[in-house]
Write an enzyme that holds these catalytic residues in place. Structure first.
Site, mmCIF file in Angstrom:
data_model
loop_
_atom_site.group_PDB
_atom_site.id
_atom_site.type_symbol
_atom_site.label_atom_id
_atom_site.label_comp_id
_atom_site.label_asym_id
_atom_site.label_seq_id
_atom_site.Cartn_x
_atom_site.Cartn_y
_atom_site.Cartn_z
ATOM 1 N N TRP A 1 -4.419 2.626 4.858
ATOM 2 C CA TRP A 1 -4.985 1.957 6.052
ATOM 3 C C TRP A 1 -4.292 0.626 6.337
ATOM 4 O O TRP A 1 -4.523 0.029 7.384
ATOM 5 C CB TRP A 1 -6.487 1.737 5.882
ATOM 6 C CG TRP A 1 -7.305 2.997 5.846
ATOM 7 C CD1 TRP A 1 -6.843 4.287 5.863
ATOM 8 C CD2 TRP A 1 -8.738 3.092 5.807
ATOM 9 N NE1 TRP A 1 -7.900 5.165 5.822
ATOM 10 C CE2 TRP A 1 -9.072 4.466 5.785
ATOM 11 C CE3 TRP A 1 -9.779 2.149 5.769
ATOM 12 C CZ2 TRP A 1 -10.395 4.914 5.747
ATOM 13 C CZ3 TRP A 1 -11.094 2.589 5.715
ATOM 14 C CH2 TRP A 1 -11.402 3.964 5.710
ATOM 15 N N LYS A 2 -3.505 0.141 5.393
ATOM 16 C CA LYS A 2 -2.840 -1.166 5.540
ATOM 17 C C LYS A 2 -3.877 -2.252 5.879
ATOM 18 O O LYS A 2 -5.010 -2.174 5.410
ATOM 19 C CB LYS A 2 -1.711 -1.061 6.577
ATOM 20 C CG LYS A 2 -0.747 0.084 6.240
ATOM 21 C CD LYS A 2 0.521 0.063 7.031
ATOM 22 C CE LYS A 2 1.390 1.242 6.600
ATOM 23 N NZ LYS A 2 2.676 1.276 7.267
ATOM 24 N N HIS B 1 5.188 -0.952 -1.862
ATOM 25 C CA HIS B 1 5.364 -0.507 -0.471
ATOM 26 C C HIS B 1 6.444 -1.365 0.183
ATOM 27 O O HIS B 1 6.551 -2.561 -0.094
ATOM 28 C CB HIS B 1 4.033 -0.630 0.287
ATOM 29 C CG HIS B 1 4.092 0.023 1.637
ATOM 30 N ND1 HIS B 1 4.678 -0.587 2.713
ATOM 31 C CD2 HIS B 1 3.668 1.237 2.064
ATOM 32 C CE1 HIS B 1 4.607 0.235 3.755
ATOM 33 N NE2 HIS B 1 4.000 1.348 3.386
ATOM 34 N N GLU C 1 6.652 -2.713 2.960
ATOM 35 C CA GLU C 1 6.167 -3.917 3.653
ATOM 36 C C GLU C 1 5.970 -5.058 2.668
ATOM 37 O O GLU C 1 6.245 -6.216 2.981
ATOM 38 C CB GLU C 1 4.872 -3.581 4.421
ATOM 39 C CG GLU C 1 5.176 -2.751 5.669
ATOM 40 C CD GLU C 1 4.055 -1.833 6.130
ATOM 41 O OE1 GLU C 1 2.920 -1.967 5.645
ATOM 42 O OE2 GLU C 1 4.339 -0.966 6.975
ATOM 43 N N GLU D 1 9.645 6.809 1.208
ATOM 44 C CA GLU D 1 9.352 6.337 2.556
ATOM 45 C C GLU D 1 10.584 5.624 3.126
ATOM 46 O O GLU D 1 10.802 4.443 2.817
ATOM 47 C CB GLU D 1 8.179 5.363 2.543
ATOM 48 C CG GLU D 1 6.887 5.962 2.031
ATOM 49 C CD GLU D 1 5.675 5.193 2.554
ATOM 50 O OE1 GLU D 1 4.848 5.805 3.221
ATOM 51 O OE2 GLU D 1 5.582 3.989 2.297
ATOM 52 N N GLY E 1 6.123 3.713 10.809
ATOM 53 C CA GLY E 1 5.539 3.150 12.025
ATOM 54 C C GLY E 1 6.420 3.257 13.254
ATOM 55 O O GLY E 1 6.153 2.626 14.274
ATOM 56 N N GLY F 1 0.303 6.356 7.183
ATOM 57 C CA GLY F 1 -0.169 5.064 7.656
ATOM 58 C C GLY F 1 -0.986 5.222 8.925
ATOM 59 O O GLY F 1 -2.166 5.572 8.890
ATOM 60 N N GLY F 2 -0.344 4.996 10.068
ATOM 61 C CA GLY F 2 -1.031 4.990 11.360
ATOM 62 C C GLY F 2 -1.971 6.168 11.594
ATOM 63 O O GLY F 2 -3.118 5.973 12.024
HETATM 64 P P1 PGA Z 1 3.234 5.325 9.055
HETATM 65 O O1 PGA Z 1 3.199 4.492 7.685
HETATM 66 O O2 PGA Z 1 2.621 6.672 8.764
HETATM 67 O O3 PGA Z 1 2.432 4.514 10.019
HETATM 68 O O4 PGA Z 1 4.671 5.459 9.440
HETATM 69 C C1 PGA Z 1 3.464 5.096 6.450
HETATM 70 C C2 PGA Z 1 3.370 4.089 5.326
HETATM 71 O O5 PGA Z 1 3.828 2.950 5.496
HETATM 72 O O6 PGA Z 1 2.825 4.393 4.237
#
Ligand code: PGA
Length: 247
Positions: free
Chosen positions: A9-10, A95, A97, A165, A171, A230-231
Site C-alpha cells: 500500500w506504500k 524497496h 523507493e 521490480e 508506477g 503497488g497501485g
Molecule cells: P506498482 O508498484 O504496482 O504501483 O508499479 C509496485 C511496487 O512498487 O511494489
C-alpha cells in the site's frame, strides 16, 4: 509452489479507508476458495487495525520496512520484533523507493534481513534495475550485485522471498516483456543457489505495474511465483483480480 499475491500500500490510507479495504478483502477471502497466499502490507499506522480485521481471514499481514536493530535509541524507527508482535509475518525490505529516497545500501538491507529473520519474519527483498542500467545492458549484473549484497548466507526458503521490480516499471504502467522477465527470474533462481540450500523453494515475485489486464500473462512466466502489487492493491476489485490470476 503456492504463489504469493502481495499488496504494497506504500504511504497510502487513513484508518477508515485502510480498514474498509482490508474488510472487503477478508470478505472475499471468506467467500471464495483461493489457491494463492494473500498478503497485504499497509503503512505502519494501519498495521494494528488491519491486523484485527485480518484475524482468522487467512490473509497475511506485512510491513514495508524495519530497522536493523530490534530496539533501542532509534527515534522514529520500528524493530522487526515489534512488527511480529503486532501480527506481521512478512516485511518488505530494500524497496527501490527506499533505496533511492533513504539511500539504503545492499549492506543495510542485508542487516535488516538478519533482523527480520531473528524476529521470525519472512523478508521480501526487492531488487531491480533502473532504465539507464537496462539500456546499458547491465540488468543481470545489477540484479546479481543487489542479490549477493542484500542476502545473508544460511537463510532457509521460508525466511525469504525475492521481488524482482524493474525501477522503470514501478508506477509507470510499463512492464518488461515476458522474455525479459523470464531471463531475470531464471538468473535470480541460479544465483539463489549461492545463498540458500533449496533455491527452488524460494518464491521470486515480479513487481512493477502489475494490473488485472497483465497479471495472468506475468504469472504464467517460468520462475514467477507471485506478484508484488503497488497501485492496483489499493482497489479491492483490481487486487482481487490479481490474486485470482496468481491461481
Ligand atoms: P506498482 O508498484 O504496482 O504501483 O508499479 C509496485 C511496487 O512498487 O511494489
Amino acid at each position: 509452489m503456492r504463489k504469493l499475491a502481495a499488496g504494497n500500500w506504500k504511504m497510502n490510507g487513513l484508518r477508515a479507508d485502510g480498514v474498509a479495504l482490508a474488510k472487503e478483502l477478508a470478505a472475499r477471502a471468506a467467500r471464495e476458495k483461493i489457491a494463492s497466499e494473500i498478503l497485504i502490507c499497509p503503512p505502519a499506522t494501519l498495521l494494528f487495525p488491519v491486523a484485527a480485521v485480518l484475524d482468522a481471514s487467512g490473509i497475511a499481514l506485512g510491513a514495508q520496512n524495519c530497522h536493523a536493530e530490534q530496539k533501542g535509541a532509534h527515534t522514529g524507527e520500528i524493530g522487526a520484533a515489534m512488527l511480529r508482535d503486532v501480527g506481521c509475518t512478512y516485511v518488505i525490505l530494500g524497496h527501490s523507493e527506499r533505496r533511492a529516497e533513504q539511500g539504503e545500501s545492499d549492506a543495510v538491507v542485508c542487516a535488516k534481513v538478519e533482523a527480520a529473520r531473528a524476529a521470525g519474519l519472512s523478508a521480501i527483498v526487492c531488487i531491480g534495475e533502473t532504465l539507464a542500467e537496462r539500456d546499458a545492458g547491465h540488468t543481470l549484473a545489477v540484479v546479481e550485485r543487489q542479490l549477493q549484497g542484500s542476502l545473508p548466507t544460511g537463510l532457509n526458503p521460508a525466511e525469504l522471498v525475492i521481488a524482482y521490480e524493474p525501477v522503470w516499471a514501478i508506477g509507470t504502467g510499463r512492464t518488461p516483456t515476458a522474455d525479459q522477465v523470464a531471463e531475470v527470474h531464471r538468473h535470480i533462481r541460479r544465483l539463489l543457489a549461492t545463498r540458500v540450500a533449496e533455491p527452488a523453494a524460494v518464491r521470486i515475485l515480479y513487481g512493477g505495474s502489475v494490473k488485472p489486464a497483465n497479471a495472468k500473462e506475468l504469472m504464467s512466466i517460468p520462475n514467477v511465483d507471485g506478484a508484488l502489487v503497488g497501485g492496483a492493491s489499493l482497489v479491492a476489485e483490481d487486487f482481487w483480480a490479481i490474486v485470482k490470476a496468481c491461481g
